[in-house]
Design a protein around this motif. Structure first.
Motif, PDB file in Angstrom:
ATOM      1  N   GLY A 152       3.266  31.911 -17.118  1.00 10.08           N
ATOM      2  CA  GLY A 152       4.679  32.185 -17.290  1.00 10.08           C
ATOM      3  C   GLY A 152       5.300  32.977 -16.168  1.00 10.08           C
ATOM      4  O   GLY A 152       6.391  33.535 -16.321  1.00 10.08           O
TER       5      GLY A 152
ATOM      6  N   GLU B  48       7.158  33.678 -12.476  1.00  4.49           N
ATOM      7  CA  GLU B  48       8.161  33.009 -11.654  1.00  4.49           C
ATOM      8  C   GLU B  48       7.450  32.196 -10.589  1.00  4.49           C
ATOM      9  O   GLU B  48       6.497  32.674  -9.969  1.00  4.49           O
ATOM     10  CB  GLU B  48       9.064  34.040 -10.990  1.00  4.49           C
ATOM     11  N   GLN B  49       7.936  30.986 -10.373  1.00  2.00           N
ATOM     12  CA  GLN B  49       7.354  30.150  -9.338  1.00  2.00           C
ATOM     13  C   GLN B  49       8.304  30.091  -8.148  1.00  2.00           C
ATOM     14  O   GLN B  49       9.515  29.965  -8.307  1.00  2.00           O
ATOM     15  CB  GLN B  49       7.059  28.752  -9.870  1.00  2.00           C
TER      16      GLN B  49
ATOM     17  N   GLU C 136       7.686  30.570 -22.492  1.00  2.00           N
ATOM     18  CA  GLU C 136       8.546  31.303 -21.578  1.00  2.00           C
ATOM     19  C   GLU C 136       9.635  30.319 -21.131  1.00  2.00           C
ATOM     20  O   GLU C 136       9.347  29.179 -20.776  1.00  2.00           O
ATOM     21  CB  GLU C 136       7.762  31.782 -20.352  1.00  2.00           C
TER      22      GLU C 136
ATOM     23  N   PHE D 287      13.053  29.420 -18.692  1.00  2.00           N
ATOM     24  CA  PHE D 287      13.630  29.728 -17.392  1.00  2.00           C
ATOM     25  C   PHE D 287      14.841  28.829 -17.112  1.00  2.00           C
ATOM     26  O   PHE D 287      14.934  27.728 -17.632  1.00  2.00           O
ATOM     27  CB  PHE D 287      12.619  29.458 -16.250  1.00  2.00           C
TER      28      PHE D 287
ATOM     29  N   TYR E  16      16.246  27.413 -13.487  1.00  2.00           N
ATOM     30  CA  TYR E  16      16.110  27.315 -12.038  1.00  2.00           C
ATOM     31  C   TYR E  16      17.357  26.633 -11.490  1.00  2.00           C
ATOM     32  O   TYR E  16      17.959  25.790 -12.153  1.00  2.00           O
ATOM     33  CB  TYR E  16      14.864  26.504 -11.647  1.00  2.00           C
TER      34      TYR E  16
ATOM     35  N   LEU F 237      14.464  30.484  -8.880  1.00  2.00           N
ATOM     36  CA  LEU F 237      14.689  31.014 -10.210  1.00  2.00           C
ATOM     37  C   LEU F 237      16.062  31.661 -10.298  1.00  2.00           C
ATOM     38  O   LEU F 237      16.450  32.441  -9.434  1.00  2.00           O
ATOM     39  CB  LEU F 237      13.625  32.055 -10.544  1.00  2.00           C
TER      40      LEU F 237
ATOM     41  N   ARG G 225      15.303  34.277 -16.412  1.00  2.00           N
ATOM     42  CA  ARG G 225      14.300  33.953 -17.410  1.00  2.00           C
ATOM     43  C   ARG G 225      14.590  34.747 -18.670  1.00  2.00           C
ATOM     44  O   ARG G 225      15.182  35.822 -18.593  1.00  2.00           O
ATOM     45  CB  ARG G 225      12.905  34.265 -16.899  1.00  2.00           C
TER      46      ARG G 225
END
Lengths: 113, 113
Positions: A99, A101-102, B32, B34, B36, B46, B49
């Motif tokens: 989980g 951040e990418q 989780e 998100f 993006y 990102l 989140r």
């Protein structure tokens, strides 16, 4: 801090060939994930590597493979290319915790003729 | 199976108007969530989140577990908000879950002057 880098940025191949794409993660990131982006299917997860081991895998045929080296750099390989493999291939790096951040690279645009 | 749905492919609003991007998900467990964003000629990055519960660039998103939704909102859209927005989910924040993102199809936001 340098971002995620991918090489090459553009590739043109013909059907039946194979291709190798490379990804260098952000320093300190040990998780590397690969995604395929196409207009029809959107963003699809290919696989994730952590500590040189594949930790997650998407629903792609065995022609798609990858590996990770001890310095966390990763490569993905596509064998026996098909026209439908034409896509933008994105690499993302992150901390190993699930989980996280990418952080995405600019992508490699693969065109299969 | 985990899935993310963004029903709107395109949202066109005037500057200063509110904008809401819808996102619904299906997942067994506690994912989780998100958002993006990809601005023109930039990398996927990102935006926010759910766990951080903060407002970024005026955007907020509330996780509604009952409705399995994670809609993104901004009360007053700006021209610089024009971009492609992706809702995504991953497994829980434990190391074993890894970093596999499942993306929605994306919503293109166009803010007109």
């Amino acid at each position: 801090k340098a971002g995620v880098t991918q090489t090459p940025r553009y590739l043109i191949k013909t059907r039946g060939q194979q291709v190798t794409l490379s990804c260098s993660p952000i320093s300190g990131h040990r998780s590397v994930s690969w995604y395929q982006q196409t207009p029809g299917q959107g963003l699809q997860f290919l696989f994730e590597y952590f500590s040189e081991t594949q930790r997650n895998k998407g629903n792609f045929p065995g022609r798609f493979s990858g590996r990770q080296f001890s310095n966390s750099r990763s490569e993905m390989n596509v064998s026996t290319l098909e026209l439908g493999d034409s896509a933008l291939y994105l690499c993302a790096s992150s901390r190993p915790t699930g989980g996280s951040e990418q952080f995405f690279g600019p992508g490699t645009r693969l065109t299969v003729l | 199976a985990q899935r993310v749905t963004q029903p709107e492919k395109l949202l066109s609003v005037f500057k200063g108007a509110p904008v809401e991007l819808k996102c619904n998900y299906s997942y067994s467990g506690s994912p989780e969530l998100f958002w993006y964003v990809q601005y023109s000629r930039q990398r996927l990055q990102l935006l926010l989140r759910h766990i951080s519960r903060e407002s970024i660039k005026g955007f907020t998103a509330d996780l509604n577990k009952g409705e399995t939704s994670f809609h993104l909102k901004k009360p007053f859209a700006q021209e610089e908000d024009s971009a492609m927005y992706y809702c995504a989910l991953s497994g829980p924040m434990i190391k074993a879950a890894g970093n596999k993102l499942t993306f929605g199809g994306g919503t293109r936001v166009l803010v007109k002057p």
